[in-house]
Design a protein around this motif. Structure first.
Motif, short mmCIF file in Angstrom:
data_model
loop_
_atom_site.label_atom_id
_atom_site.label_comp_id
_atom_site.label_asym_id
_atom_site.label_seq_id
_atom_site.Cartn_x
_atom_site.Cartn_y
_atom_site.Cartn_z
N ASP A 42 0.83 -1.21 0.00
CA ASP A 42 0.00 0.00 0.00
C ASP A 42 0.86 1.26 0.00
OD1 ASP A 42 -2.37 -1.46 0.03
OD2 ASP A 42 -2.39 -1.56 2.22
N LEU B 155 1.02 4.11 -2.90
CA LEU B 155 0.84 5.53 -2.58
C LEU B 155 2.02 6.36 -3.06
CD1 LEU B 155 -0.83 7.74 -1.23
CD2 LEU B 155 0.33 7.16 0.92
N VAL C 164 -4.43 11.60 -5.50
CA VAL C 164 -4.05 11.10 -4.17
C VAL C 164 -5.29 10.74 -3.37
CG1 VAL C 164 -2.86 11.67 -2.03
CG2 VAL C 164 -1.90 12.39 -4.21
N LYS D 274 -6.72 7.38 -4.51
CA LYS D 274 -5.89 6.25 -4.06
C LYS D 274 -6.14 5.95 -2.58
CE LYS D 274 -2.78 3.22 -3.38
NZ LYS D 274 -3.52 2.30 -2.56
N GLN D 275 -6.30 7.01 -1.78
CA GLN D 275 -6.42 6.81 -0.34
C GLN D 275 -7.81 6.36 0.09
OE1 GLN D 275 -3.25 6.40 0.84
NE2 GLN D 275 -4.16 7.25 2.66
#
Length: 81
Positions: free
Chosen positions: A7, A11, A48, A51-52
């Motif tokens: 992960d 990221l 971002v 993705k999170q």
């Protein structure tokens, strides 16, 4: 929820992609093109954020496996008492 090594690598790749886009947005803002600069900054932030906070297709089997293991573990502990 902790982040695993994979992960964190995912990221890092997304952030490495988002940084040049954000810098391009800042450059457009400095040059006076607010709409285009803001759009690039929003795009970098969105990458971002997605993705999170949004699940990816690889997250679905992992979640199913975790739920199955927790259900089986709870059934085993209930049977011992």
């Amino acid at each position: 929820m902790g982040l695993g090594i994979l992960d964190l690598l995912e990221l890092a790749v997304v952030v490495a992609l988002a940084i040049p886009i954000a810098l391009l947005g800042v450059q457009f803002l400095v040059d006076g093109s607010l709409l285009i600069g803001g759009g690039f900054l929003a795009m970098a932030t969105g990458l971002v954020w997605i993705k999170q906070f949004l699940p990816s297709p690889t997250d679905v089997p992992k979640e199913i496996a975790q739920q199955s293991v927790s259900t089986i573990a709870n059934e085993d502990t209930d049977g011992d008492e």
